[in-house]
Design a protein around this motif. Structure first.
Motif, PDB file in Angstrom:
ATOM      1  N   PHE A 164       7.023   7.100   1.479  1.00  0.00           N
ATOM      2  CA  PHE A 164       7.545   7.670   2.719  1.00  0.00           C
ATOM      3  C   PHE A 164       9.045   7.406   2.713  1.00  0.00           C
ATOM      4  N   PHE A 165       9.766   7.961   3.662  1.00  0.00           N
ATOM      5  CA  PHE A 165      11.160   7.544   3.835  1.00  0.00           C
ATOM      6  C   PHE A 165      11.499   7.490   5.303  1.00  0.00           C
ATOM      7  N   VAL A 166      12.536   6.722   5.613  1.00  0.00           N
ATOM      8  CA  VAL A 166      12.998   6.522   6.977  1.00  0.00           C
ATOM      9  C   VAL A 166      14.312   7.286   7.145  1.00  0.00           C
ATOM     10  N   ARG A 167      14.339   8.164   8.129  1.00  0.00           N
ATOM     11  CA  ARG A 167      15.574   8.886   8.438  1.00  0.00           C
ATOM     12  C   ARG A 167      16.560   7.954   9.127  1.00  0.00           C
ATOM     13  N   VAL A 211      12.353  -0.139  11.650  1.00  0.00           N
ATOM     14  CA  VAL A 211      11.670   1.117  11.991  1.00  0.00           C
ATOM     15  C   VAL A 211      10.193   1.050  11.617  1.00  0.00           C
ATOM     16  N   VAL A 212       9.872   0.529  10.427  1.00  0.00           N
ATOM     17  CA  VAL A 212       8.464   0.497  10.024  1.00  0.00           C
ATOM     18  C   VAL A 212       7.679  -0.541  10.823  1.00  0.00           C
ATOM     19  N   LEU A 213       8.325  -1.635  11.201  1.00  0.00           N
ATOM     20  CA  LEU A 213       7.655  -2.611  12.069  1.00  0.00           C
ATOM     21  C   LEU A 213       7.344  -1.985  13.424  1.00  0.00           C
ATOM     22  N   GLU A 267       0.831  -1.209   0.000  1.00  0.00           N
ATOM     23  CA  GLU A 267       0.000   0.000   0.000  1.00  0.00           C
ATOM     24  C   GLU A 267       0.862   1.253   0.000  1.00  0.00           C
ATOM     25  N   LEU A 268       2.054   1.137   0.575  1.00  0.00           N
ATOM     26  CA  LEU A 268       3.004   2.246   0.676  1.00  0.00           C
ATOM     27  C   LEU A 268       4.395   1.706   0.402  1.00  0.00           C
ATOM     28  N   VAL A 269       5.270   2.593  -0.118  1.00  0.00           N
ATOM     29  CA  VAL A 269       6.663   2.210  -0.347  1.00  0.00           C
ATOM     30  C   VAL A 269       7.578   3.227   0.305  1.00  0.00           C
ATOM     31  N   GLY A 270       8.723   2.748   0.739  1.00  0.00           N
ATOM     32  CA  GLY A 270       9.704   3.651   1.317  1.00  0.00           C
ATOM     33  C   GLY A 270      10.913   2.870   1.758  1.00  0.00           C
ATOM     34  N   GLY A 271      11.882   3.600   2.262  1.00  0.00           N
ATOM     35  CA  GLY A 271      13.093   2.960   2.744  1.00  0.00           C
ATOM     36  C   GLY A 271      14.005   3.988   3.350  1.00  0.00           C
ATOM     37  N   LEU A 272      15.206   3.563   3.618  1.00  0.00           N
ATOM     38  CA  LEU A 272      16.189   4.396   4.303  1.00  0.00           C
ATOM     39  C   LEU A 272      16.671   5.513   3.386  1.00  0.00           C
ATOM     40  N   GLU A 273      16.742   6.730   3.972  1.00  0.00           N
ATOM     41  CA  GLU A 273      17.303   7.843   3.196  1.00  0.00           C
ATOM     42  C   GLU A 273      18.758   7.506   2.859  1.00  0.00           C
ATOM     43  N   MET A 274      19.301   7.875   1.876  1.00  0.00           N
ATOM     44  CA  MET A 274      18.927   8.672   0.752  1.00  0.00           C
ATOM     45  C   MET A 274      18.558   7.801  -0.437  1.00  0.00           C
ATOM     46  N   GLY A 275      19.115   6.602  -0.489  1.00  0.00           N
ATOM     47  CA  GLY A 275      18.930   5.754  -1.662  1.00  0.00           C
ATOM     48  C   GLY A 275      17.497   5.436  -2.019  1.00  0.00           C
ATOM     49  N   ALA A 276      16.632   5.274  -1.021  1.00  0.00           N
ATOM     50  CA  ALA A 276      15.254   4.885  -1.312  1.00  0.00           C
ATOM     51  C   ALA A 276      14.370   6.061  -1.718  1.00  0.00           C
ATOM     52  N   VAL A 277      14.805   7.293  -1.448  1.00  0.00           N
ATOM     53  CA  VAL A 277      13.926   8.445  -1.687  1.00  0.00           C
ATOM     54  C   VAL A 277      13.574   8.618  -3.165  1.00  0.00           C
ATOM     55  N   PRO A 278      14.546   8.708  -4.090  1.00  0.00           N
ATOM     56  CA  PRO A 278      14.138   8.859  -5.491  1.00  0.00           C
ATOM     57  C   PRO A 278      13.415   7.632  -6.035  1.00  0.00           C
ATOM     58  N   LEU A 279      13.748   6.465  -5.520  1.00  0.00           N
ATOM     59  CA  LEU A 279      13.091   5.241  -5.983  1.00  0.00           C
ATOM     60  C   LEU A 279      11.632   5.206  -5.533  1.00  0.00           C
ATOM     61  N   ALA A 320      10.514  12.961  13.947  1.00  0.00           N
ATOM     62  CA  ALA A 320      10.061  11.668  13.438  1.00  0.00           C
ATOM     63  C   ALA A 320      11.163  10.953  12.670  1.00  0.00           C
ATOM     64  N   LEU A 321      11.178   9.637  12.764  1.00  0.00           N
ATOM     65  CA  LEU A 321      12.069   8.830  11.936  1.00  0.00           C
ATOM     66  C   LEU A 321      11.441   8.553  10.576  1.00  0.00           C
ATOM     67  N   ILE A 322      10.120   8.511  10.520  1.00  0.00           N
ATOM     68  CA  ILE A 322       9.404   8.247   9.270  1.00  0.00           C
ATOM     69  C   ILE A 322       8.831   9.562   8.763  1.00  0.00           C
ATOM     70  N   GLU A 323       9.183   9.911   7.529  1.00  0.00           N
ATOM     71  CA  GLU A 323       8.751  11.177   6.924  1.00  0.00           C
ATOM     72  C   GLU A 323       7.900  10.908   5.691  1.00  0.00           C
TER      73      GLU A 323
END
Length: 195
Positions: free
Chosen positions: A104-107, A152-154, A74-86, A117-120
């Motif tokens: 979203f992304f995880v700081r 973090v997301v868990l 339903e949502l995608v994200g990951g650790l900054e910085m590599g996951a942000v543009p993806l 927040a860790l999740i942005e």
């Protein structure tokens, strides 16, 4: 844990185009480089030029988005910085479909001001609780960085549908995710680019 790889014939032309863009913009062989894992390697992927290339971003959004949808994300994200543009490419591409997938992304660490927040990227007051998310990564070596995002997301209450990466360097990530009982789905394997 299972390895998830959809039908190889689906989007074969797009996959071939993306592979060539990665080879041209983001892959170096016969070099000596230190990786984020601390290991030294003689080949290197820097996927940022591919993720920020107009055609590369489109193809990544399409192909990664297809895997995310197949995993029920339903949502995608990951650790900054590599996951942000993806994650942004997937969200943008999916916005044209009947089933948009937001990002979203995880700081790596919480900011010392604002919400801390860790999740942005979530709306005010929203959490990932009860949401099915797919964690994204550009290049995966041992899986440690993506696993940090998974943790973090868990902790925020999400259900992790899996981890999708552009390139698996084939240096231990599969075993890491198997041990964590997380489905792992690489678009490409590092060996596909070595001559």
């Amino acid at each position: 844990m299972r390895r998830f790889e959809p039908d190889a014939t689906a989007h074969a032309e797009e996959r071939a185009r993306l592979k060539e863009i990665i080879r041209r913009l983001s892959f170096k062989d016969n070099v000596e480089i230190k990786l984020a894992s601390g290991r030294t390697s003689n080949f290197y992927f820097n996927l940022k030029p591919t993720m920020l290339d107009a055609v590369g971003a489109h193809l990544l959004g399409l192909l990664v988005g297809e895997r995310v949808a197949a995993l029920g994300g339903e949502l995608v994200g990951g650790l900054e910085m590599g996951a942000v543009p993806l994650a942004t490419a997937v969200a943008t591409e999916s916005g044209r479909s009947a089933h948009p997938i937001s990002a979203f992304f995880v700081r790596k660490q919480a900011k010392e001001h604002g919400t801390r927040a860790l999740i942005e990227g979530l709306p005010p007051g929203a959490t990932l609780a009860g949401r099915r998310v797919v964690v994204l990564e550009d290049v995966t070596t041992t899986g440690g960085s993506a696993l940090k995002a998974v943790e973090v997301v868990l902790a925020d209450g999400a259900e992790v549908a899996g981890v999708v990466t552009i390139v698996d360097r084939e240096e231990g990530a599969e075993a890491t995710f198997a041990a964590a009982n997380v489905t792992f789905s690489p678009l490409f394997r590092g060996g596909e680019f070595r001559r």
